[in-house]
Design an enzyme around this catalytic site. Structure first.
Site, PDB file in Angstrom:
ATOM      1  N   GLY A  76       0.775  -1.232   0.000  1.00 13.19           N
ATOM      2  CA  GLY A  76       0.000   0.000   0.000  1.00 13.19           C
ATOM      3  C   GLY A  76       0.807   1.283   0.000  1.00 13.19           C
ATOM      4  O   GLY A  76       0.234   2.364  -0.114  1.00 13.19           O
TER       5      GLY A  76
ATOM      6  N   GLY B 158       4.135  -3.209  -3.661  1.00  9.02           N
ATOM      7  CA  GLY B 158       3.964  -3.441  -5.092  1.00  9.02           C
ATOM      8  C   GLY B 158       4.113  -2.126  -5.831  1.00  9.02           C
ATOM      9  O   GLY B 158       5.174  -1.792  -6.362  1.00  9.02           O
TER      10      GLY B 158
ATOM     11  N   TYR C  90     -10.540   4.414 -11.218  1.00 14.24           N
ATOM     12  CA  TYR C  90     -10.327   5.079  -9.913  1.00 14.24           C
ATOM     13  C   TYR C  90     -10.213   6.598 -10.054  1.00 14.24           C
ATOM     14  O   TYR C  90      -9.718   7.253  -9.138  1.00 14.24           O
ATOM     15  CB  TYR C  90      -9.030   4.584  -9.259  1.00 14.24           C
TER      16      TYR C  90
ATOM     17  N   CYS D 259     -15.193   1.894 -27.169  1.00 13.35           N
ATOM     18  CA  CYS D 259     -16.554   2.407 -27.332  1.00 13.35           C
ATOM     19  C   CYS D 259     -17.215   2.679 -25.986  1.00 13.35           C
ATOM     20  O   CYS D 259     -18.238   2.057 -25.652  1.00 13.35           O
ATOM     21  CB  CYS D 259     -17.376   1.418 -28.140  1.00 13.35           C
TER      22      CYS D 259
ATOM     23  N   TYR E 255      -0.150  -1.786 -11.910  1.00 17.18           N
ATOM     24  CA  TYR E 255      -1.561  -1.918 -12.240  1.00 17.18           C
ATOM     25  C   TYR E 255      -1.862  -1.317 -13.618  1.00 17.18           C
ATOM     26  O   TYR E 255      -2.931  -0.768 -13.854  1.00 17.18           O
ATOM     27  CB  TYR E 255      -2.440  -1.297 -11.139  1.00 17.18           C
TER      28      TYR E 255
HETATM   29  N1  LLP Z   1      -0.751  -7.062  -0.274  1.00 12.75           N
HETATM   30  C1  LLP Z   1      -2.063  -7.317  -0.474  1.00 12.75           C
HETATM   31  C2  LLP Z   1      -2.723  -8.335   0.349  1.00 12.75           C
HETATM   32  C3  LLP Z   1      -2.771  -6.602  -1.452  1.00 12.75           C
HETATM   33  O1  LLP Z   1      -4.066  -6.852  -1.645  1.00 12.75           O
HETATM   34  C4  LLP Z   1      -2.102  -5.632  -2.227  1.00 12.75           C
HETATM   35  C5  LLP Z   1      -2.807  -4.881  -3.260  1.00 12.75           C
HETATM   36  C6  LLP Z   1      -0.727  -5.417  -2.000  1.00 12.75           C
HETATM   37  C7  LLP Z   1      -0.084  -6.144  -1.009  1.00 12.75           C
HETATM   38  C8  LLP Z   1       0.081  -4.444  -2.787  1.00 12.75           C
HETATM   39  O2  LLP Z   1      -0.365  -3.130  -2.641  1.00 12.75           O
HETATM   40  P1  LLP Z   1       0.530  -1.962  -3.279  1.00 12.75           P
HETATM   41  O3  LLP Z   1       1.824  -1.904  -2.515  1.00 12.75           O
HETATM   42  O4  LLP Z   1       0.752  -2.290  -4.711  1.00 12.75           O
HETATM   43  O5  LLP Z   1      -0.257  -0.732  -3.131  1.00 12.75           O
HETATM   44  N2  LLP Z   1      -5.528  -1.751  -8.853  1.00 12.75           N
HETATM   45  C9  LLP Z   1      -5.421  -0.735  -7.817  1.00 12.75           C
HETATM   46  C10 LLP Z   1      -4.684  -1.233  -6.608  1.00 12.75           C
HETATM   47  C11 LLP Z   1      -5.259  -2.491  -6.013  1.00 12.75           C
HETATM   48  C12 LLP Z   1      -4.430  -3.035  -4.880  1.00 12.75           C
HETATM   49  C13 LLP Z   1      -4.810  -4.427  -4.553  1.00 12.75           C
HETATM   50  N3  LLP Z   1      -4.046  -5.019  -3.497  1.00 12.75           N
HETATM   51  C14 LLP Z   1      -4.754   0.500  -8.405  1.00 12.75           C
HETATM   52  O6  LLP Z   1      -4.433   0.507  -9.601  1.00 12.75           O
HETATM   53  O7  LLP Z   1      -4.605   1.510  -7.713  1.00 12.75           O
END
Ligand code: LLP
Length: 434
Positions: free
Chosen positions: A240, A276, A317, A359, A388
């Site tokens: 996150g 991530g 989003y 479309c 993403y």
């Molecule tokens: N761990 C878990 C259990 C997760 O569900 C996620 C992301 C992460 C780690 C990694 O989060 P990050 O560090 O990447 O923020 N598609 C959306 C984001 C969805 C995140 C889903 N879970 C976007 O494009 O903003």
């Protein structure tokens, strides 16, 4: 903090002009910088070094095999969420003991594969899921480890509703009260050993404060459980951590670490991180070409060869992605800022809606954006697209997905070929009676 910069009005990825990449591989094209990927990983590792965390790169954000291999070479583990991601992780050569497997809907075959591979831990989201994993492990004559995903009921007010997970009413995890009962019921099972707590409060989280609140709640729970005789070896803080989409809004890793490390120091817990976006987002851009310019009412549309099918974040989003031409001689790109959307066009700038070929009216990558005057054939770079982006790309409207290129200094490698029209219909070619 990325390796995409303008030199004499031309965009470079590390030492390769973006236009050279587009000349060679065409558009739309995802371009990644190796140096940026590695730099982000190294900076997180350095910021949290005192805790010696296991960093499990969250592969859902950007899972090209060659990028995963870079992470493995750095010592990263992997956070996965499906059998497909397990397959990718294993293909990248990660030590399975360094895999954590989250997700609310793991199927029996996925669980079996995870256990057979010897993954480090299942991050468990419900009572039924625990019982199923425990039973499958027993049937296979194996033991495995489980971390209970606890939903600490904290949310970052800046996180988009669609990506908030730490508030009470989501499908993720169990609340603290239920977590106690969970351990009382399952905490001494042998086949799936419940010996860790998992948190993931949403994404992106722009400050350390929600993590602090969540960790404090989790530590109270861990202390209670330990005093009742349960063994808790690890805490997984999830991911996150934000990325720099809009200048000035994302704190450095050191700012998260400064608040988080003191809470976990000398607690006799192995710490797991699942970053991530913060690693991949600014390590990738999406290159696209302007097909047509068109006015409609008071608006001017720049219609490009990519859109919501390749980068769904703006449509899904309302996400902001900085966009600028790959070549804009004499124009200094403005500091990236969401505020640009509000600015009146300056000298040489015009206001465009950058839209794709899909479309749907929602197929808009940027609205009312001030850009240098565009012509047909100009190329645009959509920044902060590494996370993403390709991972959420689809074949909607039967567009093949983009190719992916990895740049390392002055070298570029095609790490995923462009899909073909035959790729689109391949799985439909041999219908069989069922
Ligand atoms: N761990 C878990 C259990 C997760 O569900 C996620 C992301 C992460 C780690 C990694 O989060 P990050 O560090 O990447 O923020 N598609 C959306 C984001 C969805 C995140 C889903 N879970 C976007 O494009 O903003």
């Amino acid at each position: 903090m990325d390796a995409f910069e303008y030199r004499n009005g031309r965009l470079y990825c590390e030492d390769v002009p973006a236009d050279d990449l587009a000349d060679r591989a065409g558009t739309p094209l995802y371009v990644y910088s190796r140096r940026t990927f590695e730099l982000h990983y190294d900076r997180i590792a350095a910021a949290f070094a005192e805790l010696d965390p296991l960093i499990c790169y969250s592969i859902k954000c950007c899972a090209n095999l060659h990028l995963l291999k870079l992470m493995v070479a750095r010592g990263s583990g992997m956070d996965i969420v499906s059998g497909g991601e397990l397959h990718r992780a294993m293909a990248a050569g990660v030590d399975p003991a360094r895999i954590v497997y989250a997700g609310v809907g793991k199927t029996d075959p996925e669980i079996e594969r995870g256990i057979a591979a010897g993954i480090g831990c299942f991050n468990i989201e419900s009572e039924q899921e625990f019982e199923n994993i425990d039973a499958i492990a027993a049937r296979l004559g194996r033991t495995t480890h489980g971390a209970l995903r606890v939903n600490p009921d904290v949310a970052d007010p800046h996180t988009h509703a669609k990506t908030t997970t730490g508030a009470k009413e989501t499908k993720f995890g169990v609340d603290i009260e239920r977590a106690r009962r969970f351990f009382h019921t399952y905490g001494r099972n042998e086949n799936c050993r419940l010996d860790a707590i998992h948190l993931h409060i949403g994404s992106p989280i722009y400050s350390a404060e929600p993590y602090v609140r969540a960790i404090n709640k989790a530590m109270t729970l861990i202390d209670e459980l330990r005093s009742e005789g349960y063994t808790i070896d690890a805490i997984d803080l999830g991911g996150g951590y934000a990325a720099d989409y809009e200048t000035g809004r994302s704190p450095a890793y050191e700012a998260y670490a400064a608040a988080i490390v003191p809470l976990l120091r000398r607690r006799n817990l192995r710490v797991i991180l699942e970053p991530g976006r913060t690693i991949a987002a600014n390590a990738g851009i999406l290159l696209t070409q302007v097909q047509y310019l068109k006015t409609g009412g008071s608006r001017t549309f720049a219609i490009v060869d990519t859109g919501m099918h390749h980068l769904i974040r703006p449509a899904m989003y309302d996400a902001f992605h900085f966009i600028w031409p790959t070549r804009a001689p004499g124009m200094v790109p403005p500091r990236r800022s969401a505020q640009m959307e509000l600015q009146l066009p300056g000298a040489g700038l015009q206001t465009y809606d950058v839209v794709g070929p899909i479309c749907e009216t929602g197929d808009t990558l940027a609205k009312g954006r001030a850009l240098p005057k565009l012509s047909r054939g100009d190329r645009l770079a959509i920044f902060t697209a590494g996370a993403y982006g390709m991972a959420m790309a689809s074949n909607y409207n039967a567009f093949p997905r983009p190719a992916e290129v990895l740049v390392d200094g002055d070298r570029a490698t095609l790490i995923r070929r462009r899909e073909t029209y035959d790729d689109l219909i391949g799985p439909e070619m041999n219908p069989s009676p069922l």
